[in-house]
Design a protein around this motif. Structure first.
Motif, short mmCIF file in Angstrom:
data_model
loop_
_atom_site.label_atom_id
_atom_site.label_comp_id
_atom_site.label_asym_id
_atom_site.label_seq_id
_atom_site.Cartn_x
_atom_site.Cartn_y
_atom_site.Cartn_z
N LEU A 1 41.52 12.46 47.92
CA LEU A 1 41.97 12.75 46.56
C LEU A 1 43.08 11.80 46.13
CD1 LEU A 1 41.22 14.89 44.41
CD2 LEU A 1 43.24 16.17 45.16
N ALA A 2 43.86 11.29 47.10
CA ALA A 2 44.97 10.41 46.78
C ALA A 2 44.53 9.13 46.07
CB ALA A 2 45.71 10.04 48.07
N LEU A 3 43.30 8.69 46.30
CA LEU A 3 42.81 7.47 45.67
C LEU A 3 41.73 7.72 44.63
CD1 LEU A 3 42.60 4.87 48.60
CD2 LEU A 3 44.56 5.56 47.23
N LEU A 4 41.48 8.96 44.27
CA LEU A 4 40.35 9.29 43.41
C LEU A 4 40.60 9.16 41.92
CD1 LEU A 4 37.37 10.33 43.51
CD2 LEU A 4 38.34 12.61 43.10
N PRO A 5 41.73 9.63 41.37
CA PRO A 5 41.86 9.66 39.90
C PRO A 5 41.74 8.27 39.29
CG PRO A 5 43.63 10.90 40.95
CD PRO A 5 42.93 10.15 42.03
N ALA A 6 40.86 8.11 38.34
CA ALA A 6 40.66 6.82 37.68
C ALA A 6 39.98 7.06 36.35
CB ALA A 6 39.82 5.89 38.55
N GLN A 7 40.02 6.04 35.52
CA GLN A 7 39.31 6.14 34.24
C GLN A 7 37.80 6.29 34.46
OE1 GLN A 7 40.92 2.39 32.91
NE2 GLN A 7 42.01 3.37 31.24
N THR A 8 37.29 5.60 35.47
CA THR A 8 35.87 5.70 35.80
C THR A 8 35.75 5.87 37.30
OG1 THR A 8 35.29 4.24 33.97
CG2 THR A 8 33.62 4.59 35.65
N ILE A 9 34.93 6.83 37.73
CA ILE A 9 34.67 7.04 39.15
C ILE A 9 33.21 6.74 39.42
CG2 ILE A 9 34.73 8.67 41.08
CD1 ILE A 9 36.88 10.24 39.56
N VAL A 10 33.00 5.79 40.32
CA VAL A 10 31.66 5.38 40.74
C VAL A 10 31.44 5.89 42.15
CG1 VAL A 10 30.17 3.40 41.26
CG2 VAL A 10 31.76 3.30 39.31
N ALA A 11 30.28 6.49 42.41
CA ALA A 11 29.98 7.00 43.74
C ALA A 11 28.65 6.47 44.24
CB ALA A 11 29.95 8.53 43.74
#
Length: 478
Positions: free
Chosen positions: A386-396
């Motif tokens: 979760l520490a690196l997850l928040p972003a304008q766009t999340i690609v998985a």
């Protein structure tokens, strides 16, 4: 150690031939005592320069840059008031003209003949450099043998990227002074460039002959315009996949990781090491790179460097925050890569502020002004993910997953055993497709049976490049 190059030789090595223009005005030494004037004249004759610092501008592969270079043969590269004022003037001019700054140090520190007035110039040099950084302009430093005292404690320690000459003595404390004051030598191997890299204080050891290539690669990321994405995008529908099967797949040794993403989907990679504050944890990788033509700062969890004996610790997240700060300051997009079985759970992690570092990473990511993209590449376990997850766009990636605890841990909490881990994975909506349906992420890259690490890395990089291009991934320091 290779033969020492003089300041002009170093400028000739890094800059395009005939492009250097000096910014230095003549130095007036008439106000100094006659004995000191004699020292300065002798130093100038020995060094072939009028002071211990040369400044100016030139070109690196067509890019204009400002330069500040120490000349060690002039009174051991020491910094008096004239040298300091020359540095400040050059940095101020670089800021006014919007130029990246390259500096090469080789100095014993403050010039003792000038005492406290020279010593105080450390403040003015630092102030000018911070104004340069605040303008979003890159600063690169090359620490040469030796770099000590006030030089290392000011302009030698304020660069975005800091590398050093092999075997260079680099430290705040002068070892001869220590021995004289304490009656014993300073411990060997501490103030050596290679040790500073190992401790996360500087980024790399670079032979002088390799410096031009490093400067070129770094400026290519920090200064040059983006190019149109060229990697082939992966099309196709997502496949209904079992959550537990995806978890097993992402734990496999051949699974693509952040190194594959950089190796096969990025160019002009420049690795940065540690927090630059004396910590290094290799479970997080920080790099300047161009992903499918788009310049960015990459902060990625390296699953190949995580294990039960070397988990993702607090220092790794502090290194991640260094990368976040660099992206913000250099006005570059930030790409984070999530791939972790979980953060370290130990007394060391508790006392190292693991919870606080997770919180600070989240807080930093959610308040950045630059474009941000997070890539859920494989395992996404707990607060470390979760520490690196928040972003304008999340690609998985399609088989990637996100969960508050490992499924085995959730099974223990709910059932008192680990046998229900597959069922817990299915019940907790951990799959990328579940996150997409819930609106928690924006893009899922299809995976194919038989994908190699290279195949998946290229597919993910292509999507990241497309997203960055759409977000306007463009350095402002041109």
């Amino acid at each position: 150690m290779s033969a020492r190059l003089g300041a002009r030789d170093l400028l000739d090595l890094v800059l395009e031939p005939g492009t250097f223009t000096s910014w230095d005005a003549p130095v007036d030494i008439s106000a100094h005592p006659e004995a000191y004037q004699a020292e300065l004249r002798a130093a100038a004759e020995k060094a072939g320069t009028d002071e211990s610092v040369l400044t100016g501008r030139g070109l690196v592969h067509g890019r204009p840059v400002a330069v500040v270079v120490n000349e060690f043969r002039f009174l051991a590269g020491s910094i008096g008031r004239a040298a300091a004022q020359r540095i400040v003037a050059a940095v101020r001019r670089a800021t006014a003209e919007g130029l990246p700054l390259l500096a090469a140090t080789a100095s014993g520190g403050t010039r003792m003949q000038e005492g406290t007035p020279a010593f105080l110039q450390m403040v003015e040099i630092s102030r000018a450099l911070m104004d340069h950084r605040a303008a979003g302009l890159p600063y690169l430093a090359y620490l040469r043998h030796p770099t000590t005292g006030g030089v290392f404690a000011s302009w030698g320690s304020l660069a975005h990227v800091t590398v050093a000459e092999p075997g260079a003595l680099v430290g705040f404390l002068g070892p001869k002074v220590y021995e004289a004051l304490n009656g014993k030598p300073f411990p060997p191997g501490v103030q050596v460039a290679e040790n500073l890299v190992a401790k996360g204080i500087i980024d790399a050891v670079v032979p002088t002959e390799h410096l031009p290539a490093l400067v070129d690669r770094t400026l290519h990321v920090l200064v040059d315009a983006p190019t149109a994405p060229a990697l082939p995008r992966r099309e196709g529908d997502l496949v209904e996949r079992d959550a537990w099967d995806s978890i097993v797949a992402t734990r496999a040794s051949g699974r693509a990781g952040v190194r594959d993403l950089l190796r096969h989907g990025a160019t002009e990679r420049v690795r940065l090491y540690g927090t630059d504050e004396g910590e290094r944890d290799s479970s997080v990788l920080v790099a300047l790179a161009r992903i499918d033509g788009q310049p960015c700062v990459v902060v990625g969890q390296d699953r190949a460097r995580q294990s039960e004996t070397q988990p993702l610790g607090p220092a790794a997240l502090r290194a991640a925050r260094r990368g976040m700060r660099l992206a913000e300051e250099l006005r570059l997009p930030l790409v984070t890569v999530i791939d972790t079985p979980g953060a370290e759970l130990s007394q060391r992690a508790e006392e190292g502020a693991m919870a606080g570092e997770i919180a600070r990473c989240i807080a930093t990511l959610t308040t950045l002004s630059v474009p941000t993209v997070s890539v859920l590449l494989g395992q996404g376990c707990g607060g470390g993910a979760l520490a690196l997850l928040p972003a304008q766009t999340i690609v998985a990636a399609e088989r990637a997953w996100l969960t508050p605890l490992p499924p085995e841990g959730a099974s223990v909490i709910m059932h008192g055993d680990v046998d229900h881990a597959p069922a817990m994975a299915r019940a907790q909506h951990v799959r990328a497709s579940d996150l997409l349906a819930a609106g928690s992420i924006q893009v899922v890259v299809p995976e194919r049976d038989g994908d190699s690490a290279t195949d998946l890395a290229v597919a993910v990089a292509a999507e990241v490049g497309r997203v960055l291009a759409g977000l306007g991934a463009c350095p402002t320091s041109r």
